[in-house]
Design a protein around this motif. Structure first.
Motif, short mmCIF file in Angstrom:
data_model
loop_
_atom_site.label_atom_id
_atom_site.label_comp_id
_atom_site.label_asym_id
_atom_site.label_seq_id
_atom_site.Cartn_x
_atom_site.Cartn_y
_atom_site.Cartn_z
N ALA A 115 0.84 -1.20 0.00
CA ALA A 115 0.00 0.00 0.00
C ALA A 115 0.87 1.25 0.00
CB ALA A 115 -0.91 0.00 1.22
N SER A 116 0.38 2.30 -0.66
CA SER A 116 1.18 3.52 -0.77
C SER A 116 1.33 4.26 0.55
CB SER A 116 0.57 4.44 -1.83
OG SER A 116 -0.74 4.81 -1.43
N ASN A 117 0.44 4.00 1.52
CA ASN A 117 0.55 4.69 2.81
C ASN A 117 1.44 3.96 3.82
OD1 ASN A 117 -1.14 2.56 3.25
ND2 ASN A 117 -2.73 3.73 4.30
N VAL A 118 2.00 2.82 3.46
CA VAL A 118 2.92 2.08 4.33
C VAL A 118 4.30 2.73 4.23
CG1 VAL A 118 4.02 -0.15 4.77
CG2 VAL A 118 1.63 -0.05 4.08
N PRO A 119 4.89 3.08 5.36
CA PRO A 119 6.19 3.75 5.29
C PRO A 119 7.30 2.83 4.76
CG PRO A 119 5.65 3.22 7.55
CD PRO A 119 4.43 2.87 6.72
N VAL A 120 8.31 3.46 4.19
CA VAL A 120 9.47 2.73 3.68
C VAL A 120 10.31 2.27 4.87
CG1 VAL A 120 11.59 2.98 2.36
CG2 VAL A 120 9.47 3.97 1.50
N ASN A 121 10.64 0.97 4.93
CA ASN A 121 11.45 0.42 6.01
C ASN A 121 12.94 0.63 5.78
OD1 ASN A 121 9.17 -0.49 7.25
ND2 ASN A 121 9.44 -2.62 6.68
N SER A 122 13.36 0.53 4.52
CA SER A 122 14.78 0.71 4.23
C SER A 122 14.93 1.31 2.85
CB SER A 122 15.52 -0.62 4.36
OG SER A 122 15.70 -1.26 3.15
N LYS A 123 15.94 2.14 2.73
CA LYS A 123 16.24 2.78 1.45
C LYS A 123 17.75 2.89 1.37
CE LYS A 123 15.22 6.80 -1.37
NZ LYS A 123 14.51 8.07 -1.48
N THR A 124 18.35 2.18 0.41
CA THR A 124 19.81 2.20 0.27
C THR A 124 20.20 2.67 -1.12
OG1 THR A 124 19.87 -0.12 -0.42
CG2 THR A 124 20.18 0.32 1.93
N LEU A 125 21.36 3.26 -1.18
CA LEU A 125 21.96 3.69 -2.43
C LEU A 125 23.34 3.06 -2.51
CD1 LEU A 125 22.02 5.50 -4.97
CD2 LEU A 125 22.99 7.28 -3.52
N GLN A 126 23.60 2.36 -3.59
CA GLN A 126 24.92 1.76 -3.80
C GLN A 126 25.48 2.31 -5.09
OE1 GLN A 126 25.34 -2.52 -4.65
NE2 GLN A 126 26.88 -2.57 -3.05
N LYS A 127 26.71 2.82 -5.03
CA LYS A 127 27.36 3.32 -6.24
C LYS A 127 28.80 2.86 -6.24
CE LYS A 127 27.47 7.71 -3.86
NZ LYS A 127 27.07 9.10 -3.90
N GLY A 128 29.33 2.65 -7.44
CA GLY A 128 30.70 2.15 -7.49
C GLY A 128 31.26 2.14 -8.90
N ALA A 129 32.48 1.64 -8.98
CA ALA A 129 33.19 1.58 -10.25
C ALA A 129 34.14 0.38 -10.25
CB ALA A 129 33.99 2.86 -10.48
N GLU A 130 34.39 -0.15 -11.45
CA GLU A 130 35.37 -1.23 -11.60
C GLU A 130 36.19 -0.96 -12.86
OE1 GLU A 130 35.38 -5.88 -11.07
OE2 GLU A 130 34.35 -5.35 -12.93
N LEU A 131 37.49 -1.16 -12.73
CA LEU A 131 38.41 -1.08 -13.85
C LEU A 131 39.01 -2.47 -14.03
CD1 LEU A 131 39.80 0.78 -15.93
CD2 LEU A 131 41.62 1.11 -14.23
N GLN A 162 19.91 5.62 3.10
CA GLN A 162 19.32 6.92 2.78
C GLN A 162 18.37 7.43 3.86
OE1 GLN A 162 20.17 8.62 -0.54
NE2 GLN A 162 21.75 7.38 0.40
N LEU A 163 17.96 6.56 4.79
CA LEU A 163 17.08 6.97 5.89
C LEU A 163 17.87 7.42 7.10
CD1 LEU A 163 14.33 4.22 5.60
CD2 LEU A 163 14.36 6.51 4.60
N ASN A 164 19.12 6.95 7.22
CA ASN A 164 20.00 7.34 8.32
C ASN A 164 21.34 7.68 7.67
OD1 ASN A 164 21.75 7.58 10.46
ND2 ASN A 164 20.99 5.77 11.54
N THR A 165 21.59 8.96 7.43
CA THR A 165 22.73 9.37 6.62
C THR A 165 24.08 9.04 7.24
OG1 THR A 165 22.59 11.59 7.57
CG2 THR A 165 21.46 11.21 5.47
N GLY A 166 24.13 8.65 8.50
CA GLY A 166 25.40 8.30 9.12
C GLY A 166 25.83 6.88 8.86
N GLN A 167 25.00 6.07 8.21
CA GLN A 167 25.32 4.65 8.01
C GLN A 167 25.78 4.42 6.58
OE1 GLN A 167 21.80 2.46 9.11
NE2 GLN A 167 22.29 2.58 11.28
N GLU A 168 27.04 3.98 6.46
CA GLU A 168 27.58 3.66 5.14
C GLU A 168 28.69 2.63 5.25
OE1 GLU A 168 28.73 7.58 3.79
OE2 GLU A 168 30.82 7.12 4.21
N THR A 169 28.87 1.91 4.15
CA THR A 169 29.91 0.89 4.06
C THR A 169 30.64 1.07 2.74
OG1 THR A 169 28.61 -0.66 5.37
CG2 THR A 169 30.36 -1.60 4.02
#
Length: 132
Positions: A35-51, A75-82
């Motif tokens: 349902a559209s009114n259910v909040p998002v539980n997790s939102k992640t962004l992964q970006k990278g490169a390979e040579l 993306q929901l907690n900007t302090g969390q990254e790997t």
């Protein structure tokens, strides 16, 4: 789960060599329901490169060296990254009409604000057969 994947690859080909650069960006959203009114539980962004560099040593033998780096952010907690960085070297040999053998080495290190930092070194071997 909704996932958006974007990839771009540029390759330079030579008679026996190739050099490829791949850039990617993946966004993933997960919620408890559809349902559209259910909040998002997790939102992640992964970006990278390979040579990656490949050298055809003979008609049946090749070697590949690659370096890659990718960053995963909550993306929901900007302090969390790997961040993961990986170096890899592989030799591939055709050992039969439909059989290939691969011997490789990998070194990977991870830095994170979510989990423990880690370092991995690995040697691996695979034997693959194609039924085609």
């Amino acid at each position: 789960t909704i996932q958006e994947n974007n990839y771009a690859t540029a390759v330079l080909y030579g008679q026996r060599n190739s050099l490829a650069l791949t850039l990617y960006w993946t966004s993933t959203e997960t919620s408890a329901g559809i349902a559209s009114n259910v909040p998002v539980n997790s939102k992640t962004l992964q970006k990278g490169a390979e040579l990656a560099y490949n050298r055809q040593m003979s008609p049946v033998t090749s070697m590949t060296a690659s370096a890659s780096r990718w960053l995963t952010q909550n993306q929901l907690n900007t302090g969390q990254e790997t961040t993961q960085t990986q170096l890899r070297l592989e030799a591939n040999q055709q050992v039969g009409q439909r059989t290939n053998a691969t011997l490789g080495a990998r070194y990977r290190w991870v830095t994170s604000t979510v989990t423990n930092d880690a370092v991995e070194a690995a040697l691996y071997f695979s034997l693959s057969y194609s039924f085609n």
